[in-house]
Design a protein around this motif. Sequence first.
Motif, PDB file in Angstrom:
ATOM      1  N   SER A   1      18.460   8.489  -1.760  1.00  0.00           N
ATOM      2  CA  SER A   1      18.052   8.480  -0.475  1.00  0.00           C
ATOM      3  C   SER A   1      17.270   9.696  -0.220  1.00  0.00           C
ATOM      4  O   SER A   1      16.437   9.802   0.654  1.00  0.00           O
ATOM      5  CB  SER A   1      19.278   7.955   0.699  1.00  0.00           C
ATOM      6  N   ALA A   2      17.896  10.793  -0.566  1.00  0.00           N
ATOM      7  CA  ALA A   2      17.400  12.006  -0.156  1.00  0.00           C
ATOM      8  C   ALA A   2      16.254  12.668  -0.822  1.00  0.00           C
ATOM      9  O   ALA A   2      15.408  13.052  -0.319  1.00  0.00           O
ATOM     10  CB  ALA A   2      18.590  13.310  -0.453  1.00  0.00           C
ATOM     11  N   PHE A   3      15.968  12.119  -2.006  1.00  0.00           N
ATOM     12  CA  PHE A   3      14.794  12.505  -2.919  1.00  0.00           C
ATOM     13  C   PHE A   3      13.951  11.167  -3.167  1.00  0.00           C
ATOM     14  O   PHE A   3      14.304  10.549  -3.967  1.00  0.00           O
ATOM     15  CB  PHE A   3      15.194  13.112  -4.296  1.00  0.00           C
ATOM     16  N   LYS A   4      12.842  11.037  -2.591  1.00  0.00           N
ATOM     17  CA  LYS A   4      12.202   9.818  -2.471  1.00  0.00           C
ATOM     18  C   LYS A   4      11.095   9.576  -3.390  1.00  0.00           C
ATOM     19  O   LYS A   4      10.645   8.397  -3.582  1.00  0.00           O
ATOM     20  CB  LYS A   4      11.373   9.682  -1.020  1.00  0.00           C
ATOM     21  N   GLY A   5      10.950  10.404  -4.195  1.00  0.00           N
ATOM     22  CA  GLY A   5       9.876  10.000  -5.360  1.00  0.00           C
ATOM     23  C   GLY A   5       8.472  10.869  -5.125  1.00  0.00           C
ATOM     24  O   GLY A   5       8.324  11.138  -3.931  1.00  0.00           O
ATOM     25  N   ARG A   6       7.722  10.410  -5.977  1.00  0.00           N
ATOM     26  CA  ARG A   6       6.405  11.506  -5.926  1.00  0.00           C
ATOM     27  C   ARG A   6       5.168  10.823  -5.133  1.00  0.00           C
ATOM     28  O   ARG A   6       4.220  11.323  -4.801  1.00  0.00           O
ATOM     29  CB  ARG A   6       6.166  11.840  -7.207  1.00  0.00           C
ATOM     30  N   GLY A   7       5.357   9.599  -4.649  1.00  0.00           N
ATOM     31  CA  GLY A   7       4.352   9.013  -3.960  1.00  0.00           C
ATOM     32  C   GLY A   7       4.428   7.328  -3.906  1.00  0.00           C
ATOM     33  O   GLY A   7       5.359   6.906  -4.042  1.00  0.00           O
ATOM     34  N   MET A   8       3.164   6.807  -3.806  1.00  0.00           N
ATOM     35  CA  MET A   8       3.227   5.320  -3.427  1.00  0.00           C
ATOM     36  C   MET A   8       2.275   4.740  -4.647  1.00  0.00           C
ATOM     37  O   MET A   8       1.413   5.252  -5.005  1.00  0.00           O
ATOM     38  CB  MET A   8       2.610   4.970  -2.149  1.00  0.00           C
ATOM     39  N   ALA A   9       2.903   3.430  -5.135  1.00  0.00           N
ATOM     40  CA  ALA A   9       2.081   2.917  -6.393  1.00  0.00           C
ATOM     41  C   ALA A   9       1.940   1.376  -5.942  1.00  0.00           C
ATOM     42  O   ALA A   9       2.519   0.695  -5.127  1.00  0.00           O
ATOM     43  CB  ALA A   9       3.204   2.658  -7.426  1.00  0.00           C
ATOM     44  N   PHE A  10       0.719   1.050  -6.335  1.00  0.00           N
ATOM     45  CA  PHE A  10       0.010  -0.266  -5.975  1.00  0.00           C
ATOM     46  C   PHE A  10       0.839  -1.496  -6.649  1.00  0.00           C
ATOM     47  O   PHE A  10       1.560  -1.341  -7.601  1.00  0.00           O
ATOM     48  CB  PHE A  10      -1.133  -0.288  -6.718  1.00  0.00           C
ATOM     49  N   SER A  11       1.215  -2.265  -5.652  1.00  0.00           N
ATOM     50  CA  SER A  11       2.160  -3.563  -5.992  1.00  0.00           C
ATOM     51  C   SER A  11       1.450  -4.841  -6.152  1.00  0.00           C
ATOM     52  O   SER A  11       1.748  -5.411  -7.244  1.00  0.00           O
ATOM     53  CB  SER A  11       3.274  -3.438  -4.828  1.00  0.00           C
ATOM     54  N   GLU A  12       0.615  -5.175  -5.059  1.00  0.00           N
ATOM     55  CA  GLU A  12      -0.082  -6.486  -4.958  1.00  0.00           C
ATOM     56  C   GLU A  12      -0.759  -6.548  -3.922  1.00  0.00           C
ATOM     57  O   GLU A  12      -1.094  -5.422  -3.300  1.00  0.00           O
ATOM     58  CB  GLU A  12       1.206  -7.411  -4.873  1.00  0.00           C
ATOM     59  N   VAL A  13      -1.672  -7.324  -3.985  1.00  0.00           N
ATOM     60  CA  VAL A  13      -2.646  -7.796  -2.711  1.00  0.00           C
ATOM     61  C   VAL A  13      -2.046  -9.135  -2.006  1.00  0.00           C
ATOM     62  O   VAL A  13      -1.446 -10.082  -2.607  1.00  0.00           O
ATOM     63  CB  VAL A  13      -3.856  -7.925  -3.161  1.00  0.00           C
ATOM     64  N   ARG A  14      -2.215  -9.096  -0.808  1.00  0.00           N
ATOM     65  CA  ARG A  14      -1.900 -10.395   0.040  1.00  0.00           C
ATOM     66  C   ARG A  14      -2.907 -10.393   1.086  1.00  0.00           C
ATOM     67  O   ARG A  14      -3.846  -9.661   1.526  1.00  0.00           O
ATOM     68  CB  ARG A  14      -0.603 -10.111   0.614  1.00  0.00           C
ATOM     69  N   GLU A  15      -3.003 -11.680   1.899  1.00  0.00           N
ATOM     70  CA  GLU A  15      -3.769 -11.846   3.132  1.00  0.00           C
ATOM     71  C   GLU A  15      -3.675 -10.984   4.054  1.00  0.00           C
ATOM     72  O   GLU A  15      -2.516 -10.554   4.375  1.00  0.00           O
ATOM     73  CB  GLU A  15      -3.676 -13.389   3.402  1.00  0.00           C
ATOM     74  N   TYR A  16      -4.721 -10.412   4.679  1.00  0.00           N
ATOM     75  CA  TYR A  16      -4.599  -9.449   5.787  1.00  0.00           C
ATOM     76  C   TYR A  16      -3.731 -10.138   6.775  1.00  0.00           C
ATOM     77  O   TYR A  16      -4.111 -11.507   7.168  1.00  0.00           O
ATOM     78  CB  TYR A  16      -6.044  -9.280   6.162  1.00  0.00           C
TER      79      TYR A  16
END
Length: 288
Positions: A30-45
């Motif tokens: 929980s304290a160390f969140k990782g280095r960033g955000m990775a693409f997961s999927e696309v969905r309808e707006y």
Amino acid sequence: MDESIIKKVRKIEIKARGLSQQMFSGEYHSAFKGRGMAFSEVREYQYGDDVRNIDWNVTARLAHPYVKIFEEEREMTVMLLVDVSGSGRFGTQGQFKEELAAEVAATLAFSAIANNDKVGVILFSDRIEKFIPPKKGRQHILRIIRELITFRPQSNGTDIAQALGYFSNVIKRRCTAFLLSDFFSPTPYAEALKIAASKHDLVALRLVDRREEHLADLGLMKLYDPESTETLWVDTGSANVRRVVDARAAQQAEETARTMRRYGIDMATLHTGEDFVKPLLTLMKKRI
């Protein structure tokens, strides 16, 4: 490898693995969140979605707005910057500061690999003594432990700024880094600290001995500085001498803490011969 070294490595492994599994796995995650955000999927707006995340190629193809969904990238790199200067070979509570550093670093390393993170090490004095590139796996961690307990630096001095500069240059992607030191540095390091903290998630672990904070009344003593190799006779029986030495130690500690606060760096103070679990857990819980 010498049998005594194997026993030391195994002893630290057992203790560090136990601590990381029993006490740090949840807090570390929980304290160390990782280095960033990775693409997961696309969905309808959907109403409220950030228009900056619209995938225009998919939107054009399907004639309906779609957005890219990102998730936190859990795998990260953990770097351990360990001060191996001469002052680490001091301790009056049944443990040297360098031994405390080895145990703390090993515990953090096992916590990291339990979360599928890579771990790397920079050992420094007033020069870069050794760089171990980030990798995963138990054998890699055992190599790190072996280096921490057997490594003998070429120099006794301390240059934190040089270590931070090297770290900032060699690790390009954002990572979590633990700087383990007593922060007794004759050269200024605030600017290098500022740069490193702007690029990475930097955590300071200050390693000290109680006798560095409060000088005991032991009469006339010959003191030896392992970094400068100078010796000095000190009358510890003098209340005035003890008061001056304690005041200097308190000032150094406050200056270090003030510097860390200035650049938003979390810090914990760990003492030789004492349980380091509580201050580490306190630090981690602050970050959650």
